[in-house]
Design a protein around this motif. Structure first.
Motif, PDB file in Angstrom:
ATOM      1  N   TYR A  42      39.521 -74.222  18.064  1.00  0.00           N
ATOM      2  CA  TYR A  42      40.869 -74.775  17.986  1.00  0.00           C
ATOM      3  C   TYR A  42      41.371 -74.602  16.556  1.00  0.00           C
ATOM      4  O   TYR A  42      40.682 -74.940  15.589  1.00  0.00           O
ATOM      5  CB  TYR A  42      40.883 -76.276  18.311  1.00  0.00           C
ATOM      6  CG  TYR A  42      40.450 -76.613  19.704  1.00  0.00           C
ATOM      7  CD1 TYR A  42      41.358 -76.657  20.753  1.00  0.00           C
ATOM      8  CD2 TYR A  42      39.123 -76.925  19.971  1.00  0.00           C
ATOM      9  CE1 TYR A  42      40.961 -76.986  22.042  1.00  0.00           C
ATOM     10  CE2 TYR A  42      38.713 -77.259  21.258  1.00  0.00           C
ATOM     11  CZ  TYR A  42      39.634 -77.286  22.285  1.00  0.00           C
ATOM     12  OH  TYR A  42      39.220 -77.618  23.554  1.00  0.00           O
ATOM     13  N   LEU A  43      42.581 -74.072  16.409  1.00  0.00           N
ATOM     14  CA  LEU A  43      43.261 -73.988  15.125  1.00  0.00           C
ATOM     15  C   LEU A  43      44.516 -74.844  15.226  1.00  0.00           C
ATOM     16  O   LEU A  43      45.467 -74.492  15.918  1.00  0.00           O
ATOM     17  CB  LEU A  43      43.614 -72.532  14.800  1.00  0.00           C
ATOM     18  CG  LEU A  43      42.409 -71.621  14.542  1.00  0.00           C
ATOM     19  CD1 LEU A  43      42.835 -70.157  14.576  1.00  0.00           C
ATOM     20  CD2 LEU A  43      41.746 -71.964  13.213  1.00  0.00           C
ATOM     21  N   GLY A  66      41.176 -77.379  11.999  1.00  0.00           N
ATOM     22  CA  GLY A  66      40.624 -76.594  13.093  1.00  0.00           C
ATOM     23  C   GLY A  66      39.155 -76.916  13.265  1.00  0.00           C
ATOM     24  O   GLY A  66      38.510 -77.431  12.354  1.00  0.00           O
ATOM     25  N   TRP A  67      38.625 -76.623  14.436  1.00  0.00           N
ATOM     26  CA  TRP A  67      37.232 -76.944  14.684  1.00  0.00           C
ATOM     27  C   TRP A  67      36.668 -76.058  15.792  1.00  0.00           C
ATOM     28  O   TRP A  67      37.386 -75.577  16.659  1.00  0.00           O
ATOM     29  CB  TRP A  67      37.055 -78.417  15.039  1.00  0.00           C
ATOM     30  CG  TRP A  67      37.767 -78.887  16.274  1.00  0.00           C
ATOM     31  CD1 TRP A  67      37.237 -79.057  17.527  1.00  0.00           C
ATOM     32  CD2 TRP A  67      39.145 -79.284  16.397  1.00  0.00           C
ATOM     33  NE1 TRP A  67      38.183 -79.512  18.405  1.00  0.00           N
ATOM     34  CE2 TRP A  67      39.364 -79.667  17.746  1.00  0.00           C
ATOM     35  CE3 TRP A  67      40.213 -79.343  15.497  1.00  0.00           C
ATOM     36  CZ2 TRP A  67      40.600 -80.091  18.209  1.00  0.00           C
ATOM     37  CZ3 TRP A  67      41.448 -79.770  15.969  1.00  0.00           C
ATOM     38  CH2 TRP A  67      41.637 -80.142  17.299  1.00  0.00           C
ATOM     39  N   VAL A 112      32.753 -79.119  15.051  1.00  0.00           N
ATOM     40  CA  VAL A 112      32.418 -78.722  13.680  1.00  0.00           C
ATOM     41  C   VAL A 112      33.653 -78.092  13.049  1.00  0.00           C
ATOM     42  O   VAL A 112      34.240 -77.166  13.612  1.00  0.00           O
ATOM     43  CB  VAL A 112      31.246 -77.720  13.679  1.00  0.00           C
ATOM     44  CG1 VAL A 112      30.927 -77.274  12.259  1.00  0.00           C
ATOM     45  CG2 VAL A 112      30.011 -78.338  14.336  1.00  0.00           C
ATOM     46  N   PRO A 113      34.090 -78.559  11.880  1.00  0.00           N
ATOM     47  CA  PRO A 113      35.272 -77.975  11.237  1.00  0.00           C
ATOM     48  C   PRO A 113      35.133 -76.465  11.049  1.00  0.00           C
ATOM     49  O   PRO A 113      34.042 -75.956  10.768  1.00  0.00           O
ATOM     50  CB  PRO A 113      35.330 -78.702   9.884  1.00  0.00           C
ATOM     51  CG  PRO A 113      34.635 -80.009  10.127  1.00  0.00           C
ATOM     52  CD  PRO A 113      33.537 -79.696  11.105  1.00  0.00           C
ATOM     53  N   VAL A 114      36.263 -75.760  11.191  1.00  0.00           N
ATOM     54  CA  VAL A 114      36.250 -74.308  11.043  1.00  0.00           C
ATOM     55  C   VAL A 114      35.639 -73.889   9.713  1.00  0.00           C
ATOM     56  O   VAL A 114      34.834 -72.948   9.643  1.00  0.00           O
ATOM     57  CB  VAL A 114      37.684 -73.749  11.189  1.00  0.00           C
ATOM     58  CG1 VAL A 114      37.745 -72.296  10.723  1.00  0.00           C
ATOM     59  CG2 VAL A 114      38.141 -73.843  12.633  1.00  0.00           C
ATOM     60  N   ASP A 115      35.989 -74.589   8.642  1.00  0.00           N
ATOM     61  CA  ASP A 115      35.505 -74.195   7.321  1.00  0.00           C
ATOM     62  C   ASP A 115      34.002 -74.365   7.155  1.00  0.00           C
ATOM     63  O   ASP A 115      33.413 -73.789   6.236  1.00  0.00           O
ATOM     64  CB  ASP A 115      36.239 -74.973   6.230  1.00  0.00           C
ATOM     65  CG  ASP A 115      37.643 -74.450   5.991  1.00  0.00           C
ATOM     66  OD1 ASP A 115      37.954 -73.348   6.477  1.00  0.00           O
ATOM     67  OD2 ASP A 115      38.432 -75.141   5.318  1.00  0.00           O
ATOM     68  N   LYS A 119      33.631 -70.043   6.146  1.00  0.00           N
ATOM     69  CA  LYS A 119      33.858 -70.701   4.863  1.00  0.00           C
ATOM     70  C   LYS A 119      35.285 -70.493   4.343  1.00  0.00           C
ATOM     71  O   LYS A 119      35.767 -69.384   4.220  1.00  0.00           O
ATOM     72  CB  LYS A 119      32.860 -70.186   3.818  1.00  0.00           C
ATOM     73  CG  LYS A 119      31.396 -70.343   4.226  1.00  0.00           C
ATOM     74  CD  LYS A 119      31.030 -71.797   4.477  1.00  0.00           C
ATOM     75  CE  LYS A 119      29.549 -71.935   4.832  1.00  0.00           C
ATOM     76  NZ  LYS A 119      29.199 -73.329   5.195  1.00  0.00           N
ATOM     77  N   ARG A 120      35.956 -71.631   4.083  1.00  0.00           N
ATOM     78  CA  ARG A 120      37.286 -71.647   3.459  1.00  0.00           C
ATOM     79  C   ARG A 120      38.260 -70.703   4.155  1.00  0.00           C
ATOM     80  O   ARG A 120      38.978 -69.929   3.516  1.00  0.00           O
ATOM     81  CB  ARG A 120      37.175 -71.305   1.967  1.00  0.00           C
ATOM     82  CG  ARG A 120      36.376 -72.328   1.169  1.00  0.00           C
ATOM     83  CD  ARG A 120      36.304 -71.963  -0.296  1.00  0.00           C
ATOM     84  NE  ARG A 120      35.565 -70.713  -0.496  1.00  0.00           N
ATOM     85  CZ  ARG A 120      34.243 -70.629  -0.546  1.00  0.00           C
ATOM     86  NH1 ARG A 120      33.510 -71.723  -0.397  1.00  0.00           N
ATOM     87  NH2 ARG A 120      33.646 -69.469  -0.746  1.00  0.00           N
ATOM     88  N   SER A 121      38.300 -70.781   5.487  1.00  0.00           N
ATOM     89  CA  SER A 121      39.148 -69.873   6.254  1.00  0.00           C
ATOM     90  C   SER A 121      40.317 -70.552   6.957  1.00  0.00           C
ATOM     91  O   SER A 121      41.294 -69.892   7.293  1.00  0.00           O
ATOM     92  CB  SER A 121      38.308 -69.130   7.310  1.00  0.00           C
ATOM     93  OG  SER A 121      37.388 -68.274   6.699  1.00  0.00           O
ATOM     94  N   ALA A 122      40.212 -71.846   7.236  1.00  0.00           N
ATOM     95  CA  ALA A 122      41.220 -72.509   8.066  1.00  0.00           C
ATOM     96  C   ALA A 122      42.618 -72.384   7.467  1.00  0.00           C
ATOM     97  O   ALA A 122      43.567 -72.000   8.160  1.00  0.00           O
ATOM     98  CB  ALA A 122      40.853 -73.971   8.274  1.00  0.00           C
TER      99      ALA A 122
END
Length: 278
Positions: A42-43, A66-67, A112-115, A119-122
């Motif tokens: 999910y974004l 996002g996750w 789990v958070p996207v980042d 890494k550092r992408s959301a």
């Protein structure tokens, strides 16, 4: 709400059922989501969403960016913001594996958070989409990101092949037959499923069988639960009822009453698994 989706071009379609954009005002904000044969990305492009695990020992979370979510083996609660704007990916059960460099067991029954995965992408992805992007442009950006993340994953071909058989049979093919046809031991197949799906083939078969049962229910008509249980391969009605209550929090008759009180929006969601939470 408006749901715009498409199946991505090969080879992404081996791992993904669809990429979608969801916008609008939800008819019901709080949803009860049972286990289904899929994993998710999910974004969030709008307000924060809230999630609760049905396990009371797990604290609720609020997620704004996002996750990722792996395969779930129990239900959870999801609360939409007042106005929804998100992009999402319905992965096949094994589909996250070539996009996330971590064991699937670490995503099972978790958000789990996207980042934490990319890494550092959301923020970068959200900025590429922007606030005014069309649904088509949003899908294009997400598909490009996925294509750039696709990487080989050892053992995934075995899981994809046998998982496809589980999907086609709706979980009724014996797990022993899967390993025999694939020419591997049951322990090896189970280990590969845990690595790429997060659960064993037996647990995945249960989820496929349940999803077929719940998606076959037409709340507008009478339901013969005994006949349905038999058709779906359950031992008896008691077995079916226990599994149904475990996965949804409702008995079959209570679930049917809930569906009649709160009919699903026409052509949304794409499956009828999520249900309003009372």
């Amino acid at each position: 709400m408006d749901y715009v989706s498409r199946v991505p071009a090969p080879p992404l379609d081996r791992f993904i059922d669809d990429i979608y954009c969801l916008t609008g005002v939800p008819g019901r904000r709080l949803m009860n989501v049972p286990p289904m044969p899929s994993a998710h990305l999910y974004l969030n492009l709008g307000g924060p969403a809230r999630l609760w695990d049905s396990d009371p020992s797990v604290p609720p979370v609020e997620l704004a960016d996002g996750w990722f979510m792996g395969v779930w083996t129990r239900r959870f609660l999801f609360e939409y913001p007042e106005r929804v704007h998100l992009a999402g990916v319905h992965f096949k059960p094994w589909g996250i594996s070539p996009f996330a460099d971590l064991p699937a067991t670490e995503l099972r029954d978790r958000w789990v958070p996207v980042d934490a995965v990319w890494k550092r992408s959301a923020d970068r992805i959200r900025n590429r989409i922007g606030d005014t992007a069309s649904a088509a442009e949003t899908l294009r950006v997400v598909e490009e990101e996925l294509r750039s993340r696709l990487a080989p994953s050892r053992g995934l071909d075995l899981v994809r092949h046998t998982g496809g058989q589980l999907a086609t049979s709706h979980g009724t093919v014996p797990v022993g037959a899967l390993s025999a046809v694939a020419g591997v031991s049951g322990n090896h197949l189970a280990a590969q499923f845990k690595a790429h799906v997060g659960v064993t083939p037996k647990r995945m078969a249960r989820i496929y069988r349940f999803s077929r049962a719940i998606l076959s229910v037409d709340a507008r008509r009478p339901v013969d639960w005994s006949a349905l249980a038999h058709t779906m391969g359950y031992f008896d009605l008691a077995h079916f009822s226990r599994e149904f209550k475990d996965f949804t929090g409702h008995t079959p008759t209570a679930y049917l009453a809930l569906r009649r009180r709160f009919p699903a929006e026409r052509e949304f969601p794409p499956d009828h698994g999520p249900m309003p939470a009372e």
